[in-house]
Scaffold this motif. Structure first.
Motif, short mmCIF file in Angstrom:
data_model
loop_
_atom_site.label_atom_id
_atom_site.label_comp_id
_atom_site.label_asym_id
_atom_site.label_seq_id
_atom_site.Cartn_x
_atom_site.Cartn_y
_atom_site.Cartn_z
N GLU A 455 0.82 -1.22 0.00
CA GLU A 455 0.00 0.00 0.00
C GLU A 455 0.85 1.27 0.00
O GLU A 455 0.46 2.31 0.53
CB GLU A 455 -0.97 0.01 1.19
CG GLU A 455 -1.97 -1.15 1.15
CD GLU A 455 -2.99 -1.07 2.26
OE1 GLU A 455 -2.86 -0.19 3.14
OE2 GLU A 455 -3.94 -1.89 2.25
N ILE A 456 2.04 1.19 -0.61
CA ILE A 456 2.87 2.38 -0.81
C ILE A 456 2.34 3.10 -2.05
O ILE A 456 2.12 2.46 -3.09
CB ILE A 456 4.35 1.99 -1.01
CG1 ILE A 456 4.87 1.24 0.21
CG2 ILE A 456 5.20 3.22 -1.28
CD1 ILE A 456 4.90 2.04 1.48
N PRO A 457 2.13 4.42 -1.99
CA PRO A 457 1.63 5.15 -3.17
C PRO A 457 2.75 5.33 -4.20
O PRO A 457 3.31 6.41 -4.37
CB PRO A 457 1.19 6.49 -2.58
CG PRO A 457 2.04 6.68 -1.37
CD PRO A 457 2.26 5.30 -0.81
N ILE A 458 3.08 4.25 -4.89
CA ILE A 458 4.18 4.25 -5.85
C ILE A 458 3.64 3.96 -7.24
O ILE A 458 2.78 3.09 -7.42
CB ILE A 458 5.24 3.21 -5.43
CG1 ILE A 458 6.44 3.25 -6.36
CG2 ILE A 458 4.66 1.82 -5.32
CD1 ILE A 458 7.62 2.42 -5.87
N LEU A 459 4.13 4.69 -8.22
CA LEU A 459 3.68 4.56 -9.60
C LEU A 459 4.86 4.23 -10.50
O LEU A 459 5.99 4.64 -10.24
CB LEU A 459 3.02 5.85 -10.09
CG LEU A 459 1.85 6.38 -9.25
CD1 LEU A 459 1.38 7.69 -9.82
CD2 LEU A 459 0.73 5.37 -9.23
N PHE A 460 4.58 3.48 -11.54
CA PHE A 460 5.59 3.16 -12.53
C PHE A 460 5.64 4.27 -13.57
O PHE A 460 4.63 4.58 -14.21
CB PHE A 460 5.26 1.82 -13.20
CG PHE A 460 6.21 1.43 -14.29
CD1 PHE A 460 7.43 0.85 -13.97
CD2 PHE A 460 5.91 1.65 -15.62
CE1 PHE A 460 8.31 0.48 -14.96
CE2 PHE A 460 6.79 1.29 -16.61
CZ PHE A 460 7.99 0.70 -16.29
#
Length: 660
Positions: A455-460
């Motif tokens: 649930e880390i707000p990480i985007l590719f």
């Protein structure tokens, strides 16, 4: 007494020193100098070498040591850390290159076994050249650097099985099934012996040798293991190269691998230089000039085919377009192990002399072109991405769009973190603990997948692409942290950020101080160079041990940072402090009294009752560069005194708050 080999070695060394020196001035890899040396002194140019066969024997030793060191530098843990790139990316790159290049050669009228072997040759790239250039450019830890490394590791491993199956595809045996079974059995036995040796035999042997503390014995033992295993595998009907690689792998699993590598490297560099020189000597310059047109056409074809396939392999791993293209451009050449493999092909009649000359010409030219292609790889990738077809294909394959659909629309007054390595993850943790809204952009698809499950707000996404930054609402962000290892990408990201927002607070992590001014000029508000931050941590702890006052250390650190670290390079600017050379071996700290509070300043020590109230002992006081060692109960502490105290750390910290 005339020794032709000694004379030839002298010619080799003199020419290589001159040519490599000139290329180093141009910042070109040494390997290119060795190839040019071989071309010039070889039989097809000035013909300065007489004992060519003896030079080739020395070159074979170089090949053994090269594979030995590669085996030592590899480890099971290292392979597992980049296993997807090694086994998926590497397999795709090698497999597709064999299929396409072999298929083209087959359609031109060659037999299937010749076509497969030709595919083997052209599937291999140059580990030595590519990694040396990446190291010089500080790009090994970048996404394209890691991808290139992973694929090259797979190539270095797969070249050994290629050598083993070459006699089978050449038809050197009438019973293919029996040969395959024998090969599998031999390989299984060798692998079993390797595992047992790595786990039980070699560690004990190396430990016994290391206990003698004899560098000479350690060196002899290491080289003996290398050549013994190579000899045994050769006698078993396998190859010297396989034995050397396995010998290195055996030692890599012991705690002595780093020492073994360090003592072997100088020998490897010397002997592998002979290998590349011997490769250059094989090139027929007159053949090259007579067939320059077809050779250049083949070179362009190899460049296009290998770059496209390597790019495809990286795109399958879900990397963004820029990384995909730059990795493909780095792996377009034909590498050094192809030359080793070609000798096996000549031995079994899979390639003739004319085909071998075409192969040598294309391979050597591709290696000579590599530094220049990598020098302009950024511009070439930018040009390629301007093509709508290339851009759309790479984006679709990288899986960029599906991930971006999940970007939160409510982001406002937030922190944007670019890169989720050690620094980026620490910044994200700090933001999370302090309830600061943030979003992370990361290029590694596997990292993104893993962290999204947490649930880390990480985007590719690739932050060097302007529309990616717009997607994370950069214009609404309060701060941005760039924590990546790619200096060129960092510059592009800063420019893109400032084209979107002039007010967002921008902190940039870089490796070297020399990069600071350019990054600040591009628009960074703060630049944190890792090399000096590490140095600051080191010298601050050292100064603490030499009893330099804590506030003096802090002021020095602030001065270094305020002057963009230039203070570190001017010895006259260093503050003059008292540094006693001897002190008791227990917890002792030096503090400067900066407060003017009557709770501490101006009162006799007997009234302050420091030992009872703070649990510390005052050992000495430095005042006006004079050390007061006999501390009486009537002694008073004055503002500006340097006080040497001893006690528990938490008690010292409490007293420090009173003194400052």
């Amino acid at each position: 007494m005339h020794l032709p080999l000694l004379q030839d070695l002298l010619v080799l060394l003199v020419f290589s020193v001159i040519i490599v020196f000139l290329l180093q001035r141009l910042r070109l890899p040494s390997i290119l100098g060795f190839l040019l040396t071989g071309i010039l002194i070889g039989p097809y140019a000035f013909s300065l070498v007489e004992a060519a066969e003896q030079v080739e024997i020395i070159a074979e030793i170089g090949v053994i040591l090269l594979l030995f060191v590669i085996g030592m530098e590899l480890s099971i843990k290292q392979l597992m850390s980049i296993k997807r790139t090694v086994f998926i990316g590497g397999l795709l790159q090698v497999g597709l290159t064999v299929v396409f290049s072999g298929g083209i050669y087959y359609l031109l009228g060659s037999s299937w076994n010749e076509a497969v072997f030709t595919g083997f040759l052209f599937s291999l790239s140059s580990t030595a050249i590519v990694l040396s250039i990446f190291q010089e450019r500080n790009e090994i830890s970048t996404p394209h650097g890691r991808n290139a490394l992973g694929i090259l590791i797979f190539q270095d491993i797969i070249v050994v099985p290629m050598m083993l199956v070459t006699p089978i595809i050449a038809g050197a045996t009438t019973n293919v099934t029996q040969s395959v079974i024998e090969l599998v059995i031999k390989s299984a036995v060798v692998i079993l012996v390797t595992i047992l040796s790595a786990r039980y035999l070699v560690p004990k042997l190396m430990y016994a040798i290391a206990k003698t503390k004899s560098k000479e014995l350690f060196l002899l033992a290491t080289i003996t293991i290398c050549f013994a295993v190579a000899f045994l595998t050769s006698e078993a009907g396998l190859s010297l190269a396989l034995g050397a690689f396995l010998a290195g792998l055996i030692i890599s699993e012991s705690e002595y691998s780093h020492q073994a590598t360090s003592i072997i490297l100088p020998f490897r560099e010397l002997f592998t230089s002979f290998f590349f020189i011997s490769v250059g000597m094989l090139l027929d310059v007159f053949f090259l000039l007579e067939n320059l047109g077809p050779i250049l056409l083949l070179l362009v074809g190899v460049f296009a085919l290998k770059s496209a396939i390597a790019s495809f392999a990286v795109a399958v791993l879900k990397y963004p377009p820029r990384t995909v293209i730059i990795t493909g451009l780095a792996l377009f050449q034909v590498g050094e192990f192809a030359f080793i493999l070609s000798k096996t092909g000549i031995e079994y009649g899979l390639i003739d002399d004319q085909t071998n000359q075409y192969f040598l010409a294309v391979s050597i030219l591709s290696m000579l072109c590599t530094p220049f292609v990598m020098m302009f790889s950024e511009r070439l990738s930018s040009l390629a991405l301007r093509s709508r077809l290339v851009d759309s294909v790479t984006k679709k394959m990288s899986g960029l769009q599906p991930v971006l659909e999940d970007a939160p629309d409510e982001l406002n007054n937030h922190l944007v973190i670019i890169g989720y390595g050690v620094n980026g993850s620490n910044v994200a943790h700090a933001a999370r603990v302090n309830q600061i809204p943030y979003v992370v952009l990361e290029l590694n698809a596997e990292t993104v997948r893993r962290e999204r499950l947490k649930e880390i707000p990480i985007l590719f996404g690739d932050a060097s692409q302007k529309h990616i930054l717009e997607h994370v609402h950069l214009h609404k962000a309060r701060g941005v942290v760039i924590a990546i290892s790619d200096p060129k990408a960092t510059k592009a990201i800063i420019s893109n950020i400032r084209s979107i927002s002039q007010s967002v607070y921008l902190v940039v992590r870089t490796r070297y101080v020399k990069e600071m001014n350019e990054l600040l000029a591009l628009g960074a508000d703060e630049v944190i160079p890792e090399e000096f931050e590490t140095s600051i941590e080191i010298f601050s702890r050292i100064l603490h041990q030499f009893l330099v006052p804590v506030d003096d250390i802090n002021r020095f650190i602030e001065a270094v940072r305020a002057d963009n670290y230039e203070l570190f390079q001017n010895k006259k600017s260093l503050p003059r402090t008292f540094k006693p050379s001897k002190f008791p071996d227990f917890n002792i700290t030096c503090l400067r009294v900066t407060t003017d509070s009557s709770k501490l300043v101006g009162k006799p020590l007997k009234d302050l009752q420091i030992r009872n109230n703070y649990g510390i002992n005052i050992l000495a006081i430095s005042r006006n560069n004079e050390l007061i060692q006999n501390i009486s109960a009537d002694q008073k502490i004055k503002q500006g005194d340097i006080v040497y105290v001893q006690g528990e750390q938490h008690n010292i910290e409490n007293f420090y708050r009173l003194a400052t």
